[in-house]
Design a protein around this motif. Structure first.
Motif, PDB file in Angstrom:
ATOM      1  N   ASP A 581       6.989   0.068  -5.530  1.00 14.61           N
ATOM      2  CA  ASP A 581       7.052   0.586  -4.164  1.00 14.61           C
ATOM      3  C   ASP A 581       8.481   0.597  -3.624  1.00 14.61           C
ATOM      4  OD1 ASP A 581       4.392   0.495  -4.680  1.00 14.61           O
ATOM      5  OD2 ASP A 581       3.827  -0.564  -2.837  1.00 14.61           O
ATOM      6  N   GLN A 633       1.635   9.492 -10.998  1.00 19.16           N
ATOM      7  CA  GLN A 633       0.713   9.811  -9.909  1.00 19.16           C
ATOM      8  C   GLN A 633      -0.283  10.884 -10.325  1.00 19.16           C
ATOM      9  OE1 GLN A 633       2.448   9.994  -5.894  1.00 19.16           O
ATOM     10  NE2 GLN A 633       1.627  12.062  -5.770  1.00 19.16           N
ATOM     11  N   LYS A 641      -5.000   4.697  -4.168  1.00 21.43           N
ATOM     12  CA  LYS A 641      -5.542   5.776  -3.343  1.00 21.43           C
ATOM     13  C   LYS A 641      -4.453   6.492  -2.553  1.00 21.43           C
ATOM     14  CE  LYS A 641      -8.835   6.586   0.405  1.00 21.43           C
ATOM     15  NZ  LYS A 641      -9.841   5.962   1.299  1.00 21.43           N
ATOM     16  N   ASN A 642      -3.508   5.751  -2.007  1.00 21.08           N
ATOM     17  CA  ASN A 642      -2.438   6.345  -1.218  1.00 21.08           C
ATOM     18  C   ASN A 642      -1.168   6.446  -2.063  1.00 21.08           C
ATOM     19  OD1 ASN A 642      -4.050   6.470   1.103  1.00 21.08           O
ATOM     20  ND2 ASN A 642      -3.581   4.322   1.580  1.00 21.08           N
ATOM     21  N   HIS A 702      -6.187  10.523  -6.072  1.00 26.52           N
ATOM     22  CA  HIS A 702      -6.119  11.329  -4.860  1.00 26.52           C
ATOM     23  C   HIS A 702      -6.752  12.696  -5.062  1.00 26.52           C
ATOM     24  CE1 HIS A 702      -2.569  13.096  -6.840  1.00 26.52           C
ATOM     25  NE2 HIS A 702      -2.740  14.121  -6.013  1.00 26.52           N
ATOM     26  N   HIS A 705     -10.410  12.040  -4.600  1.00 27.66           N
ATOM     27  CA  HIS A 705     -10.657  11.854  -3.180  1.00 27.66           C
ATOM     28  C   HIS A 705     -10.737  13.194  -2.454  1.00 27.66           C
ATOM     29  CE1 HIS A 705     -10.394  10.170   0.833  1.00 27.66           C
ATOM     30  NE2 HIS A 705      -9.343  10.972   1.065  1.00 27.66           N
ATOM     31  N   HIS A 732      -4.122  14.947   4.712  1.00 31.89           N
ATOM     32  CA  HIS A 732      -3.692  14.182   5.860  1.00 31.89           C
ATOM     33  C   HIS A 732      -4.260  12.772   5.870  1.00 31.89           C
ATOM     34  CE1 HIS A 732      -7.641  15.787   7.068  1.00 31.89           C
ATOM     35  NE2 HIS A 732      -7.704  14.734   7.868  1.00 31.89           N
ATOM     36  N   GLU A 733      -5.241  12.495   5.017  1.00 34.44           N
ATOM     37  CA  GLU A 733      -5.818  11.154   5.019  1.00 34.44           C
ATOM     38  C   GLU A 733      -4.973  10.159   4.242  1.00 34.44           C
ATOM     39  OE1 GLU A 733      -9.868  10.807   4.058  1.00 34.44           O
ATOM     40  OE2 GLU A 733     -10.535  12.260   5.534  1.00 34.44           O
ATOM     41  N   TRP A 734      -3.745  10.581   3.799  1.00 30.42           N
ATOM     42  CA  TRP A 734      -2.810   9.630   3.189  1.00 30.42           C
ATOM     43  C   TRP A 734      -2.154   8.751   4.248  1.00 30.42           C
ATOM     44  CZ3 TRP A 734       0.265  13.271  -0.571  1.00 30.42           C
ATOM     45  CH2 TRP A 734      -0.592  13.631  -1.618  1.00 30.42           C
ATOM     46  N   ASN A 735      -2.436   9.049   5.510  1.00 29.42           N
ATOM     47  CA  ASN A 735      -1.859   8.301   6.624  1.00 29.42           C
ATOM     48  C   ASN A 735      -0.329   8.354   6.603  1.00 29.42           C
ATOM     49  OD1 ASN A 735      -4.406   7.485   7.568  1.00 29.42           O
ATOM     50  ND2 ASN A 735      -4.426   5.752   6.116  1.00 29.42           N
ATOM     51  N   MET A 736       0.218   9.533   6.242  1.00 29.78           N
ATOM     52  CA  MET A 736       1.663   9.733   6.239  1.00 29.78           C
ATOM     53  C   MET A 736       1.998  10.752   7.310  1.00 29.78           C
ATOM     54  SD  MET A 736       2.598   9.854   2.205  1.00 29.78           S
ATOM     55  CE  MET A 736       4.329   9.873   2.617  1.00 29.78           C
TER      56      MET A 736
END
Length: 776
Positions: A581, A633, A641-642, A702, A705, A732-736
Motif C-alpha cells: 500500500d 490487480q 475488494k478495493n 473488483h 463485484h 464508484h463503490e471503491w469509495n474513491m
C-alpha cells in the motif's frame, strides 16, 4: 641522430621539431655558445633557436647567439615583423604577445635574420625545419622539474604515518616523507603528433565560444564543476597566445603547441593563500596551457550539444551534426584524459576533467553502462587519493575562498554521485560517509565564488541559519548542499537492501531512517520544497523570472527525497513482508510528477538529456511499481475488494508514459533503458487489455463485484454488455473521489476520433498511435 617517425622517445626540452644545431664556430674551432651560457661560463648544447639550458632555466627570451659577442652594440632600432600572435597597426609599432611559435632560423633572434619591411608578408607557410643534431657533449635533459611526486593521501594505518606522526616531534626532518623523487617521464613522438591532431577541433574559436556561452547560459549546472569566470579566463588567454596557431592549423606550429601542452601538464600547479581566481587560472592557460583545460573545453562543448535539438540554430549556424559533435568531443576529452594519466597528474584540474568527462560519457552511454561506472570510480579514487574526503585544505591553514569551495563541491559530489549510482545499479558504494569528513558547501551562485573578501563577507551574512540563501534562487551550491542531506539516508537504505540483518533490525532502522528523512525535508527552505509552479504544464517561467534549470533542480530534488522512501518501502516488502500500500502511494506521487514534467516543453527543448535521464531513473522506477500492481490487480483472483489503482486512469497514464519513453532520442545515453522500459510496459498493457484467452482468464475481485452489481440492478441490456464485454470500468463503490479522466467517451466531443465500440485491442492501438502533443 636522425629523428624517426615511429615510436621513438623524444625529449621535449631538447628535441622539438624546429630546433637545429648552431652552425657557427668560434676561432678556436668550437661551436658558438648562446649569450647566457657564455656570460655564465656554463656548457651550452648549441641548439638553436633556444638551447636546452635556457629552456630549463626559463630564460628563453634571453637565449641569443650573437655573431660578434665582444663588439660594442650599435644604437640602432630594429623593427620586428608581426608574428602570428602579434597585433599590428599601421600607426603604431606592433605589440608582441607571448606565443608558442618559437623563432625559426632567420627570425629577429637568429644571426641570419634579415629585416622585413612593412610591405613584406609574414603569412607564408614555413618550410620544413631541419633535423635535430645535438652536440655529443650536450648534457641530458629532463622533462620534469626536480621535486617530489605527490603520492596521494595516506591514512592512519599506512606505515609512513608512523614516521610522519613522530619524527617531527623528535626534531627529525626527512624529505622522503614528502613523497618519492619524480621519475623521468619521456613522451613518444607519436604522443606529440597525436596531441597536435586533436587540437584541430579548436580551429574555429568562434564556434567554441558560442557553445560554451550557451552551456553557461543555462545557469549553474548540476554535476559540472568548472565555473564560468575561470572558463572565460582560460579562453581569453588561450585565444590571445595561440589563436592564430589554432586558426591556421599549421602542422609544425601545432606540433610545437602540443609539445608545450605536454611540458606544462607534467608540471605542478601551485596554490597560495592570497591568490585570486585569475592568478590561479593563469597557471593553466596562455603559455601555461595544459591538456586538462583542452579536455574540459571539449567535454563542455559535448555536454552543451546533448541539450540541443538536432535542428537548433546553434548547430545549423556552424554546420555541425549533433550526434557527430557529441561523439567527437567525447573522444577528444577521453584522449586528453589519457594524456594526463601518462603525465601522472593528480591535482584539481585532473579531477575536474574526470568529472566533466564522466558526465559526457553518461549522457552518451547512459548511467547504467560500465564505462560510466568505471569513470565515476576513477573520480572517487582521485578524490580519496588527494585526501579531499578528509580535508579539502590538505593540511594547509588557509586556501583561496573560491578554490576551497570548489574542492568542497568536488568532495560532496564524489560521495553523492556514488551513492546515487550505487542505488540505481544495486551495488555496494565505493565511498561511505562513515569514512569521510564532509563539509556542506555554501549555498551561493558560481559567480559569487570569485567575489572580493568584503563582498563574500556580506554574502555569508545573508544566509539563513541552515546555510541556505534567502533570495530563493537555486544554484549548484543549493543542489550539492541539499543532496548531502539526502545521500546518507540513501546509503542507509542501500545498506539495508544489500546487508544481512534480522527482521527486527530492519524494521527499527527503517523507522529511524524515515523519521530523520521527514525532519530533513521539513527543515529545507520553502523555495526548494514548493514545486507547485514547476509541475504546471502551462506555467510560464519568464513571468516569474525563473530559469529552466532552477525548475529542473527543484523537481529533481523533490524526486530524490521521494526516491529514498520508495527504495525503503521496497526493502520492507522484500525482507519483512510489508504491504504494497505505502509503496504504491509513493510510486503514484512520483509517477504523476514525472508525467507533469514530461509536459513541460520549455524544459524538454533545452534539457533533453536531463529529462531523458529523469524518465529512465525516477520515472521508470515508479512506473514499474504501478504497472506490476495494475497487472496483479487484473490477474490475481483473490485481490482485495478495493484496488489501489483506478483502472482506466492508470492505463491511460501508463500509455502516455510509454509514449514519452518512445520519444527519447536514439542517440541519447538513456535510450536503451527507456526503450526497454517502454517495451515492458507495453507488454503489460497488452496483457491487461488483450488477454490470450478471455474465457479462461481469472476474474479479479473488483470485476466479480461489478458483474454482481449489474445483475442486481437488472438495468443493463445485452447490447450494452456486449459493447463492454472486455472492458472493466472503475466503479464508484471503491469509495474513491471521482476521477475527472473517468468519463463516458461517447458523451464528450474532444475533437479526436475515439474507437468507442469494439475490442480493447483496438482501443490500445489507438492509445499508442494517438498524437498526445496535438492541442485539443
Amino acid at each position: 641522430m636522425r629523428r624517426q617517425t615511429g615510436g621513438q622517445i623524444v625529449d621535449l626540452r631538447s628535441e622539438p621539431s624546429s630546433r637545429a644545431l648552431n652552425g657557427r664556430y668560434r676561432r678556436n674551432g668550437k661551436l658558438q655558445s648562446c649569450e647566457p651560457c657564455r656570460k655564465s661560463k656554463l656548457r651550452c648544447d648549441h641548439v638553436v633557436p633556444i638551447c636546452s639550458r635556457c629552456v630549463k632555466r626559463r630564460c628563453e627570451d634571453k637565449c641569443l647567439y650573437h655573431p660578434n659577442p665582444l663588439t660594442r652594440k650599435r644604437e640602432t632600432t630594429q623593427e620586428f615583423p608581426p608574428t602570428p600572435a602579434t597585433t599590428s597597426n599601421e600607426a603604431t609599432s606592433p605589440t608582441v604577445l607571448p606565443t608558442v611559435e618559437t623563432p625559426e632560423p632567420g627570425s629577429p633572434r637568429s644571426p641570419r635574420y634579415l629585416q622585413v619591411g612593412p610591405s613584406q608578408s609574414w603569412g607564408a607557410t614555413p618550410q620544413t625545419p631541419p633535423k635535430l643534431n645535438r652536440a655529443a657533449s650536450a648534457p641530458p635533459l629532463h622533462t620534469r622539474e626536480p621535486g617530489r611526486l605527490n603520492p596521494g593521501f595516506f591514512g592512519a594505518t599506512n606505515p609512513m604515518c608512523i614516521f610522519s606522526e613522530n619524527l617531527s616531534k623528535l626534531g627529525v626532518v626527512s624529505a622522503e616523507l614528502e613523497g618519492p623523487e619524480l621519475p623521468r617521464l619521456m613522451i613518444s613522438n607519436n604522443q606529440v603528433v597525436r596531441g597536435g591532431q586533436i587540437l584541430s577541433f579548436m580551429e574555429d574559436m568562434t564556434m567554441v565560444n558560442a557553445f560554451l556561452n550557451r552551456f553557461f547560459d543555462l545557469g549553474d549546472g548540476i554535476n559540472h564543476i568548472v565555473i564560468e569566470p575561470i572558463m572565460k579566463q582560460w579562453l581569453l588567454k588561450l585565444g590571445a597566445h595561440h589563436g592564430e596557431t589554432l586558426k591556421k592549423q599549421n602542422p609544425e606550429r601545432l606540433r610545437r603547441l602540443s609539445e608545450l601542452l605536454w611540458q606544462n601538464t607534467m608540471s605542478s600547479i601551485f596554490v597560495k593563500e592570497d591568490m585570486d581566481y585569475k592568478a590561479w587560472a593563469m597557471q593553466a592557460t596562455g603559455m601555461h596551457i595544459r591538456w586538462e583545460v583542452i579536455g574540459i573545453i571539449a567535454a563542455l562543448i559535448g555536454m552543451c550539444a546533448t541539450t540541443l535539438n538536432s535542428s537548433d540554430l546553434l548547430l545549423t549556424q556552424h554546420n555541425v551534426s549533433k550526434n557527430i559533435l557529441i561523439r567527437k568531443m567525447s573522444d577528444i576529452a577521453s584522449t586528453c584524459l589519457n594524456f594526463c594519466r601518462d603525465c601522472e597528474a593528480l591535482d584539481d584540474l585532473f579531477v575536474w576533467l574526470l568529472i566533466e568527462n564522466s558526465n559526457l560519457t553518461a549522457a552518451l552511454k547512459g548511467d547504467g553502462s560500465f564505462a560510466v561506472y568505471r569513470e565515476t570510480g576513477e573520480f572517487v579514487n582521485a578524490v580519496v587519493a588527494m585526501g579531499l574526503h578528509i580535508d579539502v585544505r590538505q593540511g594547509k591553514p588557509r586556501l583561496p575562498f573560491f578554490l576551497e569551495q570548489l574542492r568542497v563541491r568536488v568532495a560532496v559530489g564524489a560521495y553523492t554521485s556514488e551513492i546515487s549510482t550505487s542505488s540505481y545499479l544495486g551495488r555496494p558504494p565505493r565511498l561511505s560517509y562513515r569514512y569521510c569528513n564532509l563539509t556542506a558547501p555554501l549555498d551561493i551562485p558560481d559567480v559569487q565564488l570569485v567575489a572580493s573578501e568584503g563582498e563574500i563577507a556580506r554574502i555569508l551574512a545573508s544566509l539563513d541559519d541552515n546555510g541556505y540563501n534567502t533570495s530563493g534562487r537555486l544554484s549548484h551550491g543549493t543542489w550539492a548542499k541539499t543532496w548531502l542531506e539526502f545521500a546518507p539516508k540513501r546509503e542507509e537504505v542501500l545498506d539495508l537492501a544489500l546487508g544481512q540483518y534480522s527482521r527486527e533490525e530492519i524494521l527499527s532502522r527503517a523507522k529511524n531512517i524515515q523519521h530523520e528523512s521527514d525532519i530533513n525535508w521539513a527543515r529545507l527552505p520553502s523555495f526548494i520544497t514548493n514545486t507547485a509552479d514547476e509541475l504546471n504544464s502551462n506555467f510560464n517561467i519568464s513571468s516569474k523570472n525563473k530559469r529552466p534549470l532552477e525548475s529542473f533542480l527543484r523537481i529533481a530534488l523533490r524526486q530524490g527525497f521521494r526516491a529514498n522512501e520508495l527504495l525503503l518501502q521496497r526493502v520492507l516488502i522484500r525482507k519483512t513482508g510489508a504491504s504494497w500500500d505505502k509503496l504504491v502511494e509513493v510510486a503514484s506521487a512520483i509517477f504523476q510528477d514525472i508525467l507533469h514534467i514530461s509536459k513541460r516543453h520549455d524544459l524538454a527543448s533545452i534539457m533533453q538529456s536531463s529529462i531523458a535521464a529523469l524518465l529512465a531513473i525516477q520515472g521508470l522506477r515508479s512506473a514499474s511499481v504501478i504497472a506490476v500492481e495494475l497487472l496483479k490487480q487484473e490477474q490475481l483472483p483473490n485481490y482485495p475488494k478495493n484496488p489501489l489503482l483506478p483502472r482506466s486512469r492508470t492505463i491511460q497514464d501508463l500509455s502516455v508514459f510509454a509514449s514519452r519513453l518512445g520519444d527519447v532520442d536514439p542517440s541519447d545515453g538513456s535510450f536503451v533503458t527507456c526503450d526497454q522500459g517502454r517495451k515492458v510496459i507495453t507488454r503489460i498493457l497488452d496483457k491487461i487489455l488483450s488477454p490470450s484467452n478471455a474465457s479462461e482468464r481469472p476474474l479479479s475481485s473488483h470485476v466479480q463485484h461489478e458483474q454482481q452489481h449489474h445483475q442486481a440492478l437488472g438495468n443493463v441490456s445485452n447490447m450494452e454488455m456486449s459493447a463492454f464485454q472486455s472492458e472493466t470500468m472503475p466503479h464508484h463503490e471503491w469509495n474513491m473521489p471521482p476521477d475527472p479522466l473517468e468519463f463516458q467517451l461517447g458523451e464528450t466531443n474532444w475533437g479526436i476520433e475515439v474507437p468507442f465500440l469494439g475490442h480493447d485491442s483496438d482501443f490500445m492501438q489507438w492509445l499508442e498511435s494517438a498524437d498526445w502533443e496535438r492541442p485539443i
